[in-house]
Scaffold this motif. Structure first.
Motif, PDB file in Angstrom:
ATOM      1  N   UNK A  61     -15.119  84.237 -80.328  1.00 17.12           N
ATOM      2  CA  UNK A  61     -15.804  83.400 -79.336  1.00 17.12           C
ATOM      3  C   UNK A  61     -16.378  82.124 -79.955  1.00 17.12           C
ATOM      4  N   UNK A  62     -16.784  82.179 -81.208  1.00 19.11           N
ATOM      5  CA  UNK A  62     -17.322  80.968 -81.840  1.00 19.11           C
ATOM      6  C   UNK A  62     -16.227  79.914 -81.977  1.00 19.11           C
ATOM      7  N   UNK A  63     -15.052  80.316 -82.468  1.00 16.36           N
ATOM      8  CA  UNK A  63     -13.928  79.377 -82.588  1.00 16.36           C
ATOM      9  C   UNK A  63     -13.610  78.776 -81.224  1.00 16.36           C
ATOM     10  N   UNK A  64     -13.469  79.641 -80.227  1.00 19.13           N
ATOM     11  CA  UNK A  64     -13.158  79.184 -78.864  1.00 19.13           C
ATOM     12  C   UNK A  64     -14.254  78.242 -78.364  1.00 19.13           C
ATOM     13  N   UNK A  65     -15.521  78.586 -78.588  1.00 23.34           N
ATOM     14  CA  UNK A  65     -16.635  77.748 -78.142  1.00 23.34           C
ATOM     15  C   UNK A  65     -16.643  76.380 -78.792  1.00 23.34           C
ATOM     16  N   UNK A 121     -10.070  72.454 -75.864  1.00 25.36           N
ATOM     17  CA  UNK A 121      -9.618  73.617 -75.114  1.00 25.36           C
ATOM     18  C   UNK A 121     -10.372  73.658 -73.788  1.00 25.36           C
ATOM     19  N   UNK A 122      -9.668  73.468 -72.675  1.00 26.82           N
ATOM     20  CA  UNK A 122     -10.357  73.527 -71.379  1.00 26.82           C
ATOM     21  C   UNK A 122     -11.005  74.897 -71.154  1.00 26.82           C
ATOM     22  N   UNK A 123     -12.212  74.889 -70.621  1.00 30.03           N
ATOM     23  CA  UNK A 123     -12.914  76.134 -70.308  1.00 30.03           C
ATOM     24  C   UNK A 123     -12.081  76.928 -69.315  1.00 30.03           C
ATOM     25  N   UNK A 124     -11.939  78.201 -69.567  1.00 28.84           N
ATOM     26  CA  UNK A 124     -11.165  79.075 -68.689  1.00 28.84           C
ATOM     27  C   UNK A 124      -9.740  79.302 -69.146  1.00 28.84           C
ATOM     28  N   UNK A 125      -9.277  78.541 -70.132  1.00 27.68           N
ATOM     29  CA  UNK A 125      -7.923  78.715 -70.645  1.00 27.68           C
ATOM     30  C   UNK A 125      -7.818  80.084 -71.303  1.00 27.68           C
ATOM     31  N   UNK A 126      -6.817  80.836 -70.904  1.00 24.97           N
ATOM     32  CA  UNK A 126      -6.645  82.206 -71.407  1.00 24.97           C
ATOM     33  C   UNK A 126      -5.672  82.301 -72.588  1.00 24.97           C
ATOM     34  N   UNK A 127      -4.657  81.455 -72.605  1.00 19.92           N
ATOM     35  CA  UNK A 127      -3.640  81.509 -73.634  1.00 19.92           C
ATOM     36  C   UNK A 127      -3.613  80.189 -74.385  1.00 19.92           C
ATOM     37  N   UNK A 128      -3.753  80.269 -75.692  1.00 21.54           N
ATOM     38  CA  UNK A 128      -3.741  79.059 -76.510  1.00 21.54           C
ATOM     39  C   UNK A 128      -3.425  79.433 -77.945  1.00 21.54           C
ATOM     40  N   UNK A 170     -22.612  77.482 -74.135  1.00 21.64           N
ATOM     41  CA  UNK A 170     -21.662  76.381 -74.188  1.00 21.64           C
ATOM     42  C   UNK A 170     -22.065  75.297 -73.197  1.00 21.64           C
ATOM     43  N   UNK A 171     -22.388  75.710 -71.995  1.00 19.64           N
ATOM     44  CA  UNK A 171     -22.852  74.771 -70.970  1.00 19.64           C
ATOM     45  C   UNK A 171     -23.904  75.479 -70.130  1.00 19.64           C
ATOM     46  N   UNK A 172     -25.005  74.791 -69.828  1.00 16.60           N
ATOM     47  CA  UNK A 172     -26.111  75.390 -69.079  1.00 16.60           C
ATOM     48  C   UNK A 172     -26.684  74.355 -68.113  1.00 16.60           C
TER      49      UNK A 172
END
Length: 186
Positions: A47-51, A59-66, A164-166
Motif C-alpha cells: 500500500x505504501x508503494x501504491x500510495x 497511478x490513478x486512484x482506483x486502478x486495480x491492475x498496474x 492519501x486524500x482527506x
C-alpha cells in the motif's frame, strides 16, 4: 556513501526530489524497491508503494491492475528517489508497529547518518513524508544544506490507509503535495 538508509539501491545521478519516509517494513517483500513483477499481484503490504505512486499522480486512484516496474521506472526517470529516515524496521519482537513516540526516539538516533546520506545523494529538493518524521525534520532543518532544499516545512502524512486524500476533514498527502512535484500525465 552512506547506503544504510536505502538498502544499496542506486539513486538516479541527479535527484530532483528526495522523498524521505519513516523506516523500511519488517517484511522485505514490502520494501519500496522490491517490486511485484506480476501485472496484478499487489498485496495489501504494498500500500505504501501504491500510495506514493497515486500521490505523485503516476497511478490513478482506483486502478486495480498496474505494473510496479513501469511505475518505478517513470518515478526514477523523473529523478525522484525514496529513502528511509531510519534504516531499521520500527516494530517490536512480535512484528507489531511501535507507538509513534517510540518510533520518534529510535528515528532520532539516525539523524547524523541520514544527513550524510542526504548529502551523498545531493538532491535538488527534499520532501519528508510520514508525520513521525516531525522530530527528525525539526532537528535537521536547522542545517543550512537541508533548509535550502526543503520542499515543504513539515512532513506530509503517510500516503495510504486513509491519508492519501482527506478533503472532508483535513488535508491528506495529495492535497498537501506541492503542485510542482506532481507527475500527472507523465
Amino acid at each position: 556513501m552512506t547506503l544504510q538508509h536505502y538498502k544499496n539501491v542506486v539513486p538516479p545521478e541527479n535527484v530532483e526530489l528526495l522523498v524521505i519516509t519513516e523506516a523500511p517494513p519488517s517484511k522485505d517483500e514490502n520494501y519500496f524497491y522490491n517490486l511485484c513483477l506480476k501485472e496484478s499481484g499487489h498485496g495489501s503490504g504494498r500500500s505504501f508503494f501504491r500510495g506514493i505512486m497515486q500521490g505523485f499522480g503516476l497511478l490513478p486512484i482506483g486502478t486495480k491492475t498496474y505494473s510496479e516496474k513501469k511505475l518505478l521506472d517513470v518515478f526514477l526517470a523523473k529523478n525522484y528517489f525514496v529513502i528511509d529516515s531510519c534504516p531499521v524496521p520500527l516494530v517490536d519482537n512480535n512484528d507489531n508497529q511501535l507507538s509513534a513516540n517510540k518510533k520518534r526516539k529510535i528515528m532520532l538516533k539516525y539523524t547524523d547518518s541520514l544527513l550524510n546520506a542526504i548529502k551523498d545523494i545531493n538532491p535538488d529538493k527534499i520532501l519528508f513524508v510520514c508525520t513521525t518524521n516531525d522530530k527528525v525534520l525539526e532537528k535537521l532543518k536547522n542545517d543550512k544544506y537541508i533548509k535550502e532544499r526543503l520542499a515543504f516545512n513539515t512532513p506530509l502524512p503517510y500516503p495510504g490507509n486513509g491519508w492519501l486524500t482527506r478533503p472532508k476533514t483535513r488535508n491528506g498527502f495529495i492535497e498537501l503535495l506541492p503542485a510542482q512535484f506532481r507527475l500527472m500525465g507523465s
